[in-house]
Design a protein around this motif. Structure first.
Motif, mmCIF file in Angstrom:
data_model
loop_
_atom_site.group_PDB
_atom_site.id
_atom_site.type_symbol
_atom_site.label_atom_id
_atom_site.label_comp_id
_atom_site.label_asym_id
_atom_site.label_seq_id
_atom_site.Cartn_x
_atom_site.Cartn_y
_atom_site.Cartn_z
ATOM 1 N N CYS A 1 -2.920 2.639 0.802
ATOM 2 C CA CYS A 1 -1.544 2.791 1.242
ATOM 3 C C CYS A 1 -0.924 1.435 1.534
ATOM 4 O O CYS A 1 0.287 1.282 1.519
ATOM 5 N N ILE B 1 6.896 -3.062 -3.914
ATOM 6 C CA ILE B 1 6.437 -3.897 -2.800
ATOM 7 C C ILE B 1 5.275 -4.728 -3.338
ATOM 8 O O ILE B 1 4.259 -4.185 -3.770
ATOM 9 N N PHE C 1 9.352 8.060 -3.898
ATOM 10 C CA PHE C 1 9.344 6.879 -3.039
ATOM 11 C C PHE C 1 7.958 6.244 -3.021
ATOM 12 O O PHE C 1 7.813 5.030 -3.155
ATOM 13 N N LEU C 2 6.957 7.115 -2.838
ATOM 14 C CA LEU C 2 5.593 6.590 -2.764
ATOM 15 C C LEU C 2 5.219 5.879 -4.059
ATOM 16 O O LEU C 2 4.522 4.869 -4.057
ATOM 17 N N LEU D 1 6.751 3.578 5.850
ATOM 18 C CA LEU D 1 5.719 4.347 5.174
ATOM 19 C C LEU D 1 5.369 5.600 5.972
ATOM 20 O O LEU D 1 5.131 6.669 5.408
ATOM 21 N N VAL E 1 1.659 -4.171 -2.263
ATOM 22 C CA VAL E 1 1.156 -2.850 -2.616
ATOM 23 C C VAL E 1 0.966 -2.757 -4.133
ATOM 24 O O VAL E 1 0.049 -2.102 -4.618
ATOM 25 N N LYS E 2 1.809 -3.443 -4.851
ATOM 26 C CA LYS E 2 1.675 -3.460 -6.305
ATOM 27 C C LYS E 2 0.306 -4.028 -6.699
ATOM 28 O O LYS E 2 -0.388 -3.470 -7.537
ATOM 29 N N ARG F 1 7.107 2.481 -4.286
ATOM 30 C CA ARG F 1 6.455 1.486 -3.433
ATOM 31 C C ARG F 1 5.402 0.725 -4.217
ATOM 32 O O ARG F 1 5.232 -0.467 -4.071
ATOM 33 N N ARG F 2 4.675 1.473 -5.006
ATOM 34 C CA ARG F 2 3.565 0.858 -5.728
ATOM 35 C C ARG F 2 4.033 -0.110 -6.803
ATOM 36 O O ARG F 2 3.250 -0.877 -7.341
ATOM 37 N N ASP G 1 3.263 0.832 10.091
ATOM 38 C CA ASP G 1 4.299 0.723 9.060
ATOM 39 C C ASP G 1 5.277 1.885 9.217
ATOM 40 O O ASP G 1 5.012 2.998 8.755
ATOM 41 N N SER H 1 -2.712 -1.617 -5.916
ATOM 42 C CA SER H 1 -2.740 -0.283 -6.515
ATOM 43 C C SER H 1 -3.627 -0.247 -7.749
ATOM 44 O O SER H 1 -3.652 -1.179 -8.537
#
Ligand code: SF4
Ligand code: SF4
Ligand code: SF4
Lengths: 485, 258
Positions: free
Chosen positions: A78, B141, B133-134, B75, B144-145, B137-138, B72, B148
């Motif tokens: 996450c 951001i 959205f989730l 999130l 987070v990219k 994000r991947r 967060d 992943s």
């Protein structure tokens, strides 16, 4: 000296400069020479067929460590932890995010133990392991923020354990373990050397105070066995705290002793996740307490020593049930001192510390792993209560960088080696930043702490950031200043 | 089994297999996590001192995702909405099924049944949007990219497709069509549960929806989605800080030589 290293810029608000995967991947500690590995039962170097061996060790740990087993499976990536690690904030390397670091082990797990896509052991991967698993101070800040409590420290320990078992050791860590096992402490102070240091200290005390303040060594039948980190016997500013303990004991009238056999509170085997060695080091304290027939065990100012004694002792070597009924668990020196003060046995002169504006650094091992004084939150309150009794000017750091959210000093878990100075500089960044901010806003000139590694680390690192190394003090050093003898 | 058509036959078989895989998979993981020993106490601040404290901490973490809230906020909002609406949509499916059964015996459908459909549609939309959205994000951001993996995108896309195919039964076909397959659908599931078999409605949107769910259920026990079981066993959260208890456990005798 500064130009050799990259020094992150101190700012009002923490900011990661830029994200670059692999940018600090060439920083590694020195590997352990053969003579360090063999006595500990590790192979001397990487040998043919190590992949098989590594797999075996990995499986064994998974079968015996619920934490690792669960954590390998349930990370959802996450990213909540990804901006929480001081080593990431200081370096911007994505492998230094807790999840990025864990992925280095997790992909091996997936390859051997699941049907998902992973990666087998390879020399290339080991190089990354050697680098990134030694850019983690096992501080557990990530665990505090992870929705599933995934503790990357456990993952780091497992990876380090696997590496040691296949012959890839770290010089600094194995050095320390060997010295405790053969001599009794990390730095190899022999009984003779210990005696003469203690004599010097006693003389110094006599000169300064005119009193006969003793630091007894190996005395059978004393009430308390005091186990400080060995740095307290020789390093600065650590010794000042030792003097503080001595004064407290002197005033308390409680007999105590230090031991040459158990002259080390620190437990470096814990850092490489080696159960057997951790247990062996831990047992020295346990055995010595029995031999010296003491009624209680008190641990000095050392972060992870407190964790090892408080959390690990019982599970590893059994309860201290031979101690006095009231103290069946080791005590922390801060809790001991506070108790003495509350009983009114010590007169204090707060003004002795009036030249100092003090801020307190919570060391991560006590902060996130243990209690103190058997009260919830005692690890935060007890040191602060002590401070408020011995000093007038105290300033709190930003709560986002202290207390249970504290940033590590950047050198815990065996990173205190000189060859990885850049790692230490990176790791110290968020904490130094927080310190710098209270320096600017409240003219703080003193940072108090209760961890030997933190003291050494800040002492070395602060000058790189252009700050004064003499700011670093132990809590008992301040107490020592304020005690009226 | 031969009174049903071939496609239905395949689905019935796969449904049973999926059921077994899912249930056994989850139980297997549960047992593994439960049985693996944890020798040293690695409980994390703020550590409770009693069993009760542990339950409180665990529950507040599961019900309110409290830790995520600390780390967060954005999130937390998105994933909290997602988890809630996901649970709600499961409940809606279940309710719809039983009210339909209950009502259709009398011939006409109740008011309650009729509002369940639009409610489901709205909840489904929330599921869909939060998933989007989730997924974004991947990609957007940076941190987070980088962290992943393929499986992270895969699960999100799978869930998105399930949501989309579910919603399109309402969006892309006339309401009459939906009402037509309802009796068949409920008949199919009732029979499935009672180990009898009947034909599955051959509606393309429904079949897609159903197939993807079967894929999800087969994949779930072996993926990160098992976190809903694992979180109960995280030793950092599920143990109390109480040394007299450690003494009683007598861990030191069983301590492994690793
Ligand atoms: S916060 Fe926990 S679950 Fe999320 S990425 Fe980090 S370790 Fe994984
Ligand atoms: S250094 Fe601390 S925050 Fe960073 S990965 Fe290690 S345990 Fe987690
Ligand atoms: S040295 Fe201090 S701050 Fe660093 S890991 Fe140890 S306890 Fe934590």
């Amino acid at each position: 000296m500064t130009e050799r290293y990259r020094i992150p810029i101190l700012r009002d608000k923490l900011k990661v400069s830029s994200i670059l995967p692999g940018i600090v991947g060439d920083l590694r500690p020195f590997s352990a020479p053969e003579k360090n590995m063999i006595p500990l039962g590790f192979p001397k170097k990487l040998e043919e067929g190590w992949q098989q061996k590594a797999f075996g060790i990995f499986k064994k740990i998974l079968d015996n460590n619920k934490a690792l087993k669960v954590f390998m499976d349930i990370c959802v990536r996450c990213g909540a932890c990804s901006d929480k690690c001081q080593f990431f904030l200081g370096s911007g390397d994505i492998y230094n995010t807790p999840v990025g670091r864990a992925e280095l082990l997790r992909k091996v797990y997936r390859y051997y133990f699941t049907n998902l896509k992973g990666e087998p052991f390879s020399e290339n991967l080991l190089k990354k392991w050697m680098s990134y698993f030694y850019q983690c101070s096992e501080c557990r800040r990530c665990a505090y923020f992870c929705p599933y409590g995934i503790d990357t420290a456990e993952i780091t320990m497992a990876a380090r354990k696997i590496m040691h078992e296949i012959g890839l050791g770290v010089k600094y860590i194995t050095d320390s373990i060997n010295k405790v096992l053969t001599i009794g402490n990390n730095i190899g102070l022999t009984t003779k050397a210990l005696k003469s240091t203690i004599n010097d200290l006693e003389e110094e005390l006599k000169e300064d105070t005119g009193k006969d303040i003793k630091i007894p060594l190996d005395e059978v039948g004393a009430e308390v066995l005091l186990v400080p980190p060995s740095a307290d016997f020789f390093a600065m500013p650590h010794m000042e705290s030792l003097i503080g303990y001595a004064k407290v004991f002197y005033k308390s009238g409680i007999s105590y002793t230090v031991s040459s056999y158990a002259s080390e509170g620190a437990n470096f085997a814990m850092f490489i996740g080696d159960y057997e060695l951790t247990k062996a080091l831990n047992k020295r304290i346990w055995d010595e307490a029995k031999r010296l027939k003491v009624k209680r065990v008190v641990i000095g100012e050392c972060g992870h020593a407190w964790r090892a004694a408080y959390c690990y002792s019982n599970a590893m070597n059994g309860p201290f049930n031979f101690l006095d009924n009231h103290f069946q668990q080791p005590q922390h020196i801060c809790e001991f001192t506070l108790d003495i003060m509350n009983k009114g046995l010590i007169k204090l002169d707060k003004s002795a510390n009036d030249d100092k504006i003090i801020t307190y650094h919570d060391s991560c091992n006590p902060a996130r792993a243990t209690k103190m004084g058997n009260v919830v939150g005692g690890q935060f309150e007890i040191p602060r209560q002590l401070l408020s009794k011995v000093a007038n000017k105290i300033v709190e750091m930003d709560a986002a960088a202290n207390r249970e959210r504290t940033f590590c000093c950047g050198a815990g878990a065996g990173l205190l080696a000189d060859e990885i100075m850049q790692v230490r500089i990176n790791g110290a960044y968020p904490k130094v930043n927080a310190i710098n901010n209270v320096m600017k806003s409240h003219r703080v000139n003193t940072v108090a702490m209760i961890c030997a590694i933190c003291k050494t680390q800040f002492n070395t690192i602060l000058p790189y950031y252009g700050l004064d190394r003499d700011m670093v003090v132990g809590i008992h050093q301040l107490i020592s200043n304020a005690i009226v003898l | 089994m031969f009174h049903i058509n071939f496609i239905s036959f395949i689905y019935v078989v796969i449904s049973y297999i999926t059921f077994v895989v899912f249930v056994c998979g989850v139980i297997y993981k549960f047992l593994i996590y439960m049985k693996t020993p944890q020798f040293v106490n690695i409980v994390l601040t703020p550590s409770p001192t009693s069993r009760k404290g542990v339950y409180c901490r665990m529950l507040s973490n599961i019900i309110f995702l409290r830790t995520l809230f600390k780390s967060d906020k954005f999130l937390w909002l998105i994933s909290y909405l997602f988890h809630l609406s996901f649970l709600a949509i499961l409940l809606q499916h279940f309710l719809r099924h039983i009210t339909f059964d209950f009502n259709s015996a009398g011939g006409n459908l109740s008011y309650f049944y009729n509002i369940l459909l639009p409610i489901g549609f709205i909840i489904g939309l929330v599921v869909f949007v939060t998933l989007l959205f989730l997924l974004f994000r991947r990609f957007f951001i940076e941190r987070v990219k980088y962290i992943s993996l393929f499986q992270d995108h895969f699960i999100l896309i799978l869930l998105l497709s399930i949501a989309l195919s579910g919603l399109s039964q309402v969006v892309f076909q006339p309401v009459g069509e939906l009402n037509k397959i309802m009796p068949e659908l409920d008949h199919y599931f009732n029979n499935l549960i009672t180990l009898k078999t009947s034909n599955i409605p051959l509606n393309p949107y429904f079949l897609l929806h159903y197939t993807l769910i079967l894929v999800l259920l087969n994949y779930l026990p072996f993926s990160k989605l098992i976190h809903f079981i694992g979180v109960i066993f995280a030793p950092t959260l599920n143990r109390e800080d109480n040394f007299s208890l450690e003494n009683k456990l007598g861990m030191q005798d069983k301590y492994p030589t690793l």
